[in-house]
Design a protein around this motif. Structure first.
Motif, PDB file in Angstrom:
ATOM      1  N   LYS A 127       0.819  -1.199   0.000  1.00 44.22           N
ATOM      2  CA  LYS A 127       0.000   0.000   0.000  1.00 44.22           C
ATOM      3  C   LYS A 127       0.860   1.258   0.000  1.00 44.22           C
ATOM      4  O   LYS A 127       0.664   2.172  -0.786  1.00 44.22           O
ATOM      5  CB  LYS A 127      -0.851  -0.011   1.274  1.00 44.22           C
ATOM      6  CG  LYS A 127      -2.288   0.326   1.055  1.00 44.22           C
ATOM      7  CD  LYS A 127      -2.990   0.303   2.400  1.00 44.22           C
ATOM      8  CE  LYS A 127      -4.444   0.582   2.255  1.00 44.22           C
ATOM      9  NZ  LYS A 127      -5.191  -0.314   1.411  1.00 44.22           N
ATOM     10  N   TYR A 185       1.437   4.455  -2.815  1.00 45.13           N
ATOM     11  CA  TYR A 185       1.239   5.900  -2.705  1.00 45.13           C
ATOM     12  C   TYR A 185       2.498   6.673  -3.091  1.00 45.13           C
ATOM     13  O   TYR A 185       2.438   7.698  -3.765  1.00 45.13           O
ATOM     14  CB  TYR A 185       0.829   6.273  -1.271  1.00 45.13           C
ATOM     15  CG  TYR A 185      -0.564   5.813  -0.920  1.00 45.13           C
ATOM     16  CD1 TYR A 185      -1.654   6.275  -1.659  1.00 45.13           C
ATOM     17  CD2 TYR A 185      -0.794   4.927   0.122  1.00 45.13           C
ATOM     18  CE1 TYR A 185      -2.935   5.861  -1.353  1.00 45.13           C
ATOM     19  CE2 TYR A 185      -2.073   4.506   0.434  1.00 45.13           C
ATOM     20  CZ  TYR A 185      -3.144   4.964  -0.302  1.00 45.13           C
ATOM     21  OH  TYR A 185      -4.418   4.551  -0.005  1.00 45.13           O
ATOM     22  N   ASN A 234     -16.297   8.384   4.006  1.00 48.98           N
ATOM     23  CA  ASN A 234     -15.107   8.730   3.229  1.00 48.98           C
ATOM     24  C   ASN A 234     -15.374   9.892   2.293  1.00 48.98           C
ATOM     25  O   ASN A 234     -14.556  10.796   2.152  1.00 48.98           O
ATOM     26  CB  ASN A 234     -14.638   7.536   2.392  1.00 48.98           C
ATOM     27  CG  ASN A 234     -14.091   6.423   3.261  1.00 48.98           C
ATOM     28  OD1 ASN A 234     -13.832   6.635   4.440  1.00 48.98           O
ATOM     29  ND2 ASN A 234     -13.935   5.252   2.688  1.00 48.98           N
ATOM     30  N   VAL A 254     -12.238  17.863   3.346  1.00 43.26           N
ATOM     31  CA  VAL A 254     -10.805  18.120   3.192  1.00 43.26           C
ATOM     32  C   VAL A 254     -10.556  18.936   1.929  1.00 43.26           C
ATOM     33  O   VAL A 254      -9.734  19.861   1.917  1.00 43.26           O
ATOM     34  CB  VAL A 254     -10.001  16.798   3.159  1.00 43.26           C
ATOM     35  CG1 VAL A 254      -8.543  17.057   2.796  1.00 43.26           C
ATOM     36  CG2 VAL A 254     -10.086  16.102   4.508  1.00 43.26           C
ATOM     37  N   PHE A 264      -5.678  12.553  -1.022  1.00 41.56           N
ATOM     38  CA  PHE A 264      -5.144  11.643  -0.019  1.00 41.56           C
ATOM     39  C   PHE A 264      -3.886  10.912  -0.484  1.00 41.56           C
ATOM     40  O   PHE A 264      -2.973  10.690   0.307  1.00 41.56           O
ATOM     41  CB  PHE A 264      -6.218  10.653   0.421  1.00 41.56           C
ATOM     42  CG  PHE A 264      -7.345  11.326   1.148  1.00 41.56           C
ATOM     43  CD1 PHE A 264      -7.102  12.196   2.194  1.00 41.56           C
ATOM     44  CD2 PHE A 264      -8.669  11.099   0.778  1.00 41.56           C
ATOM     45  CE1 PHE A 264      -8.137  12.822   2.880  1.00 41.56           C
ATOM     46  CE2 PHE A 264      -9.715  11.721   1.457  1.00 41.56           C
ATOM     47  CZ  PHE A 264      -9.444  12.579   2.512  1.00 41.56           C
ATOM     48  N   THR A 265      -3.833  10.541  -1.770  1.00 43.08           N
ATOM     49  CA  THR A 265      -2.670   9.829  -2.294  1.00 43.08           C
ATOM     50  C   THR A 265      -1.378  10.596  -2.013  1.00 43.08           C
ATOM     51  O   THR A 265      -0.347  10.013  -1.698  1.00 43.08           O
ATOM     52  CB  THR A 265      -2.829   9.612  -3.814  1.00 43.08           C
ATOM     53  OG1 THR A 265      -3.976   8.799  -4.023  1.00 43.08           O
ATOM     54  CG2 THR A 265      -1.612   8.949  -4.415  1.00 43.08           C
ATOM     55  N   LEU A 277      -1.309  13.576   0.185  1.00 42.14           N
ATOM     56  CA  LEU A 277      -1.275  14.100   1.556  1.00 42.14           C
ATOM     57  C   LEU A 277      -0.866  13.039   2.570  1.00 42.14           C
ATOM     58  O   LEU A 277      -0.254  13.347   3.591  1.00 42.14           O
ATOM     59  CB  LEU A 277      -2.645  14.687   1.935  1.00 42.14           C
ATOM     60  CG  LEU A 277      -3.059  15.929   1.152  1.00 42.14           C
ATOM     61  CD1 LEU A 277      -4.414  16.429   1.634  1.00 42.14           C
ATOM     62  CD2 LEU A 277      -2.022  17.042   1.281  1.00 42.14           C
ATOM     63  N   VAL A 278      -1.199  11.784   2.255  1.00 43.07           N
ATOM     64  CA  VAL A 278      -0.873  10.713   3.197  1.00 43.07           C
ATOM     65  C   VAL A 278       0.646  10.623   3.427  1.00 43.07           C
ATOM     66  O   VAL A 278       1.105  10.237   4.500  1.00 43.07           O
ATOM     67  CB  VAL A 278      -1.466   9.368   2.701  1.00 43.07           C
ATOM     68  CG1 VAL A 278      -0.636   8.794   1.574  1.00 43.07           C
ATOM     69  CG2 VAL A 278      -1.614   8.380   3.826  1.00 43.07           C
ATOM     70  N   SER A 335       1.830  12.389   6.466  1.00 40.48           N
ATOM     71  CA  SER A 335       1.320  12.005   7.776  1.00 40.48           C
ATOM     72  C   SER A 335       2.368  11.163   8.496  1.00 40.48           C
ATOM     73  O   SER A 335       3.074  10.353   7.891  1.00 40.48           O
ATOM     74  CB  SER A 335       0.003  11.244   7.612  1.00 40.48           C
ATOM     75  OG  SER A 335       0.146   9.920   8.015  1.00 40.48           O
ATOM     76  N   SER A 353       2.019   8.803  10.685  1.00 42.53           N
ATOM     77  CA  SER A 353       1.760   7.368  10.822  1.00 42.53           C
ATOM     78  C   SER A 353       2.099   6.609   9.536  1.00 42.53           C
ATOM     79  O   SER A 353       2.270   5.396   9.571  1.00 42.53           O
ATOM     80  CB  SER A 353       0.304   7.109  11.227  1.00 42.53           C
ATOM     81  OG  SER A 353      -0.573   7.821  10.409  1.00 42.53           O
ATOM     82  N   PHE A 354       2.218   7.342   8.423  1.00 48.26           N
ATOM     83  CA  PHE A 354       2.590   6.684   7.177  1.00 48.26           C
ATOM     84  C   PHE A 354       3.995   6.100   7.278  1.00 48.26           C
ATOM     85  O   PHE A 354       4.270   5.016   6.784  1.00 48.26           O
ATOM     86  CB  PHE A 354       2.529   7.681   6.016  1.00 48.26           C
ATOM     87  CG  PHE A 354       2.844   7.086   4.675  1.00 48.26           C
ATOM     88  CD1 PHE A 354       1.850   6.507   3.911  1.00 48.26           C
ATOM     89  CD2 PHE A 354       4.140   7.108   4.164  1.00 48.26           C
ATOM     90  CE1 PHE A 354       2.138   5.956   2.676  1.00 48.26           C
ATOM     91  CE2 PHE A 354       4.428   6.558   2.923  1.00 48.26           C
ATOM     92  CZ  PHE A 354       3.424   5.983   2.177  1.00 48.26           C
TER      93      PHE A 354
END
Lengths: 483, 483
Positions: free
Chosen positions: B67, B71, B394, B401, B470-471, B473-474, B477, B479-480
């Motif tokens: 995953k 990204y 979602n 967002v 999200f692809t 912005l993640v 993060s 936690s990514f």
């Protein structure tokens, strides 16, 4: 079947209460030698009389108030209050000559919006100015909540009414009995109002001005007795008003705890901390913009104008100490964005409300976490506790519906010939119960130039904004009227 | 641990693919006698060479794509494509003299935005113009999806990449094998492009113009070979482009079904019907506004301009047949609102997407029903089937967002000295991958006047807009990156 008789019964009581408050304006006009004492008196007595007749007819009805009756009573209550509240302006002879304008001014009062059609406020009689401020003060804490204090008998279905009127996703109760909660809320409201009156009076305001401005500050309403709003008052007075606008934007339950020295309960409240942080950060940014763009103005004046406008717009009060539409672009844009923030839940502030803003911000960030760990349960936490997913969904739905109504409003107003900026300003400022916007409805402008349709449409936006959309909109849904 | 070697390996392959496409521009400059054949050739070979060297280094890596690798690959892939894709503009000598501008023009191409810094498009060499249009065509269907067609070996982690790149809340697969799906999508894309080339050519366009405009129509990109966009072309050509913009905004899976005569499957698709209804209703309204405000123009021209601009903005293409910022206010406001609609999921259109718009609209209405029946389960239905609550949450999170990013973007751009309207225009038009906006970035303006910071910031908005927030912005993060 919806019990329409109990609706009429409650409305009759509300009308008598309104008449009583209207009556208070008459002696003011008398004392200041204005010529409209008799007309105001007649308007007040007429309103009371109509209420009394309705009361005679419906007093023996079945008093059960269900969910649906609750929504109808609250929505209709506010409309009826505005319909009758407009009468003094019409009959005075020193007021507003046509009914659309008078209604607009009145519903703008009760909803604590503060959007005005007046071009010469100072020419109004003292009785009318007082009534105008009083509409905001009554609307601020809520006319239904007020009636729960005055008539505990309404307490039967009171919780339904309370929930439908008090803003915020989850109303907190100060007492298991709803009229006791209402009493406490109104108690703090009165105390704060008195405190502001004294501080403004000490600062050199006339008692009349002090009372009027205190009414409209605590209600986050923003009606002033002057066409130029707060611009010409002293820095001391501007700071006092800033302070009380900040207080008015705080959940009144927290103020209640603070008064009982339970500060821990206040400080651990996340919405409260975010609210103060937003004020701090945006004041700092706007101050820097003003200092950078207008160096000759001086730091204190830049800071004062910034904190005043940031607080005034964010709490949805709408007072002005500067014609901010002349400011540098980023300052204007920030104020427009703040129009969507609003006060805290359980405050008198309107718009989306801080708690919802932080909920959607947090949920947005957590969505990234959910993307990485799709099977983990990642709850949004407020005050360190997980918020139930249903609340999140409701808040998200509220915010999206708010934006939809805003967008539809902007389209409708643009058809009246207003450009994008003015349409955004007028709709954000009425739906958010702020008052002045940007463009053609800037703080030194007014709403007189709207068409009759435009005024009724904006009045509708103020109403659904004050009652947080669903309380009113639900009445237009087919399933509401189905058994 | 994130497998960064496989990231580098895939990027090496992408670079070689990009070099090969770049190479196609050189013969065009040669054929038209432009002077930049050699520079373009060198840029293409250099890009391929760098890709090849990277490939040699990383080809033996562990090929597992999870995953997180997905990204990173998709986000970095688009950035690397734009970084290298800018080189021809720089080295040509007939292109764009500074790198920021060249990068802006390139990422605006790949993301199918169509925001341009060019003030004299006609002075560019044919090779560069072709490359400029080709960036949009490649970006439209997706560079990752393309690579899945060319190199089925990537199919191992292909689903991860596919989901991260293809727009829409729930990607539908035409075939259980992901590279087969990719192949079919690209197949229809090529067929439509060829069809438009032929129709434009028959209408009197040069073959060169026909190919360029077909590339940028099907990609909903909006780059034209002319500074005045589509204004000076014939009504026939304007209608043909309108038709293909409409097609480009439809889910390509539906087009696939239509080509296989499974019309039932197309018609029962609610997003498709809503999409056509939106186009119909808004075209009608805008036509009426234009007819009413400009009576001498004639009905046909008003209708043609209306449908063209409504479709061009809603599908996020960004072509213009009129300088719509001169239109009456409601028409401008409607176009600004449509900037947030976008094409269908699985189309080449950007922005929020029709399916999400109808989901939040329906959810808003159903919220009223839930208020009356709090214990009933009231699901949102699409295509007559209940949508899973997680999907709703979602979508609501995505939309909020999106609005947050939009608001932050508007504030940032206002600090560059742009007024509210221009800031709204620039941010809505780049984040939504439209291109032209309103105010200072209207359809007859360009983006050259932005500062270097402004251009990189808007480039970032185009990227996160194309990859649906999200692809990208993640990757920011915490936690990514944690195990």
């Amino acid at each position: 079947m919806v019990n329409l008789k109990v609706v009429a019964f409650i409305l009759s009581v509300l009308l008598m209460i309104e008449g009583a408050f209207m009556l208070m304006s008459a002696p003011l006009s008398l004392a200041y030698g204005d010529l409209d004492t008799i007309p105001i008196l007649l308007a007040a007595l007429g309103t009371t009389l109509i209420g009394f007749i309705l009361w005679l007819i419906f007093r023996k009805c079945n008093k059960t108030i269900g969910k649906r009756e609750g929504y109808i009573i609250v929505s209709l209550g506010w409309i009826v209050f505005s319909l009758f509240g407009a009468i003094p302006f019409i009959v005075s002879g020193q007021g507003i000559p046509n009914y659309t304008d008078a209604f607009f001014e009145t519903i703008s009062g009760f909803t604590t919006t503060g959007a005005s059609v007046l071009k010469d406020i100072e020419s109004m009689s003292h009785g009318l100015l007082f009534w105008r401020s009083l509409t905001q003060w009554l609307g601020g804490m809520g006319i239904i909540v007020l009636s729960l204090v005055i008539l505990p008998v309404l307490g039967i279905g009171g919780m339904q009414l309370f929930v439908a009127e008090v803003p915020g996703p989850v109303p907190d109760k100060l007492h298991p009995r709803i009229n006791e909660t209402a009493k406490r809320l109104w108690g703090i409201y009165v105390i704060f109002t008195l405190a502001e009156v004294i501080l403004l009076w000490l600062g050199g305001m006339t008692l009349f001005d002090a009372v009027n401005h205190s009414f409209t500050t605590l209600a986050t309403g923003g009606y002033s007795t002057r066409q130029s709003s707060i611009i010409d008052f002293s820095p001391y007075i501007q700071y006092v008003i800033t302070l009380f606008m900040i207080i008015a934007g705080i959940n009144f339950s927290l103020s209640y705890f603070a008064m009982h020295l339970r500060f821990n309960r206040v400080w651990k409240n996340e919405e409260f901390r975010s609210y103060l942080s937003f004020i701090g950060v945006f004041t700092l940014v706007v101050t820097l913009i003003l200092v950078f763009n207008n160096r000759e103005q001086g730091l204190e004046k830049s800071f004062r104008d910034s904190i005043f406008q940031v607080v005034s717009i964010m709490t949805t009060t709408g007072f002005a100490t500067a014609n901010y539409i002349k400011w540098a672009s980023p300052a204007i844009v920030i104020l427009v964005v703040l129009m969507f923030f609003g006060g805290s839940a359980g405050s008198t502030g309107g718009s989306i409300k801080i708690i919802r803003v932080i909920l959607i911000l947090k949920n947005g960030f957590l969505e990234l976490k959910r993307l990485i760990h799709p099977n983990a349960i990642v709850p949004v936490r407020i005050d360190r506790e997980a918020v139930h997913p249903t609340v999140i969904t409701n808040v998200l739905a509220f915010v999206t519906v708010y934006i939809m109504v805003f967008v539809i409003g902007v389209i409708v107003i643009s058809f009246q010939g207003y450009d994008l900026q003015s349409s955004i300003g007028a709709v954000a400022a009425t739906l958010g119960n702020i008052g002045p916007g940007v463009g053609a409805v800037g703080p030194m402008e007014n709403y007189a130039h709207f068409s009759v349709f435009g005024k009724w449409f904006l009045s509708f936006l103020m109403l659904i904004g004050r009652l947080e959309l669903f309380t009113v909109l639900v009445l237009f849904s087919r399933s509401f009227w189905k058994n």
